[in-house]
Design a protein around this motif. Structure first.
Motif, PDB file in Angstrom:
ATOM      1  N   LYS A   2       0.836  -1.203   0.000  1.00  0.00           N
ATOM      2  CA  LYS A   2       0.000   0.000   0.000  1.00  0.00           C
ATOM      3  C   LYS A   2       0.871   1.254   0.000  1.00  0.00           C
ATOM      4  O   LYS A   2       0.573   2.236  -0.679  1.00  0.00           O
ATOM      5  N   SER A   6       0.901   4.097  -2.850  1.00  0.00           N
ATOM      6  CA  SER A   6       0.639   5.467  -2.426  1.00  0.00           C
ATOM      7  C   SER A   6       1.759   6.409  -2.871  1.00  0.00           C
ATOM      8  O   SER A   6       1.499   7.503  -3.379  1.00  0.00           O
ATOM      9  N   THR A  10       0.814   9.441  -5.406  1.00  0.00           N
ATOM     10  CA  THR A  10       0.609  10.691  -4.693  1.00  0.00           C
ATOM     11  C   THR A  10       1.329  11.829  -5.392  1.00  0.00           C
ATOM     12  O   THR A  10       2.470  11.707  -5.799  1.00  0.00           O
ATOM     13  N   ASN A 140      -4.791  10.986  -8.037  1.00  0.00           N
ATOM     14  CA  ASN A 140      -5.077  11.786  -6.846  1.00  0.00           C
ATOM     15  C   ASN A 140      -6.305  11.249  -6.114  1.00  0.00           C
ATOM     16  O   ASN A 140      -6.309  11.164  -4.889  1.00  0.00           O
ATOM     17  N   LEU A 141      -7.317  10.870  -6.853  1.00  0.00           N
ATOM     18  CA  LEU A 141      -8.528  10.322  -6.251  1.00  0.00           C
ATOM     19  C   LEU A 141      -8.215   9.032  -5.492  1.00  0.00           C
ATOM     20  O   LEU A 141      -8.657   8.836  -4.346  1.00  0.00           O
ATOM     21  N   ILE A 142      -7.434   8.162  -6.091  1.00  0.00           N
ATOM     22  CA  ILE A 142      -7.058   6.899  -5.448  1.00  0.00           C
ATOM     23  C   ILE A 142      -6.184   7.162  -4.224  1.00  0.00           C
ATOM     24  O   ILE A 142      -6.366   6.535  -3.169  1.00  0.00           O
ATOM     25  N   GLN A 144      -6.215   9.728  -2.297  1.00  0.00           N
ATOM     26  CA  GLN A 144      -7.077  10.245  -1.224  1.00  0.00           C
ATOM     27  C   GLN A 144      -7.794   9.096  -0.511  1.00  0.00           C
ATOM     28  O   GLN A 144      -7.947   9.104   0.698  1.00  0.00           O
ATOM     29  N   LYS A 145      -8.218   8.110  -1.293  1.00  0.00           N
ATOM     30  CA  LYS A 145      -8.926   6.951  -0.708  1.00  0.00           C
ATOM     31  C   LYS A 145      -7.993   6.062   0.113  1.00  0.00           C
ATOM     32  O   LYS A 145      -8.439   5.409   1.048  1.00  0.00           O
ATOM     33  N   LEU A 146      -6.701   6.036  -0.259  1.00  0.00           N
ATOM     34  CA  LEU A 146      -5.745   5.205   0.466  1.00  0.00           C
ATOM     35  C   LEU A 146      -5.333   5.801   1.804  1.00  0.00           C
ATOM     36  O   LEU A 146      -4.763   5.111   2.639  1.00  0.00           O
ATOM     37  N   LYS A 147      -5.582   7.090   2.000  1.00  0.00           N
ATOM     38  CA  LYS A 147      -5.178   7.753   3.251  1.00  0.00           C
ATOM     39  C   LYS A 147      -5.999   7.275   4.430  1.00  0.00           C
ATOM     40  O   LYS A 147      -7.075   6.896   4.412  1.00  0.00           O
TER      41      LYS A 147
END
Length: 147
Positions: A2, A6, A10, A140-142, A144-147
């Motif tokens: 992950k 990321s 990112t 960027n969308l992905i 944000q979801k990984l955070k």
């Protein structure tokens, strides 16, 4: 894993990558479509492969497939803002090969089939590989979801 994903997707960049990604994506997709499908006045895989073999890039068909795929699908990924860093890196390598195998001997200027256009595309793809996709992107969308 992950963490690696990321880091790869990112981007702290703002809107600038979008201004680079969209026109370059269209250019690469168009050139890739010429090589792969014979669209837009291109020669398709067979014709492009024969030409590549004639300039020493062998096996020509495979080289045409690799160049066309990197341009078309890499361009598509840039357009979507997905996996921009690795896609841009592959496109940068493609441009280095194009510059040295096709254009370098003709000098800088495009009027003489020189390397200026390839150099501009190389600079843009290196910038995208370094800075990432920017705010308006699937990366960027992905992220944000990984955070």
């Amino acid at each position: 894993m992950k963490k690696i994903i990321s880091t790869l997707i990112t981007s702290n960049s703002g809107w600038t990558p979008l201004a680079l990604r969209l026109p370059v994506a269209i250019i690469f997709m168009g050139h890739g479509a010429q090589k792969l499908f014979g669209w837009f006045g291109g020669y398709g895989l067979e014709g492009t492969g024969q030409w590549m073999a004639s300039i020493g890039l062998t096996p020509g068909y495979l080289m045409a497939l690799m160049a066309g795929s990197s341009e078309f699908f890499g361009g598509l990924l840039l357009l979507l803002g997905l996996l921009v860093r690795p896609s841009a890196a592959v496109l940068a390598i493609t441009m280095v090969i194009a510059i040295f195998s096709v254009h370098a001997g003709n000098g800088l200027f495009l009027a003489n089939n020189g390397y200026e256009f390839g150099l501009a595309l190389l600079a843009i793809t290196v910038a995208l590989a370094l800075q990432g996709a920017g705010k308006l992107s699937l990366d960027n969308l992905i992220a944000q979801k990984l955070k």
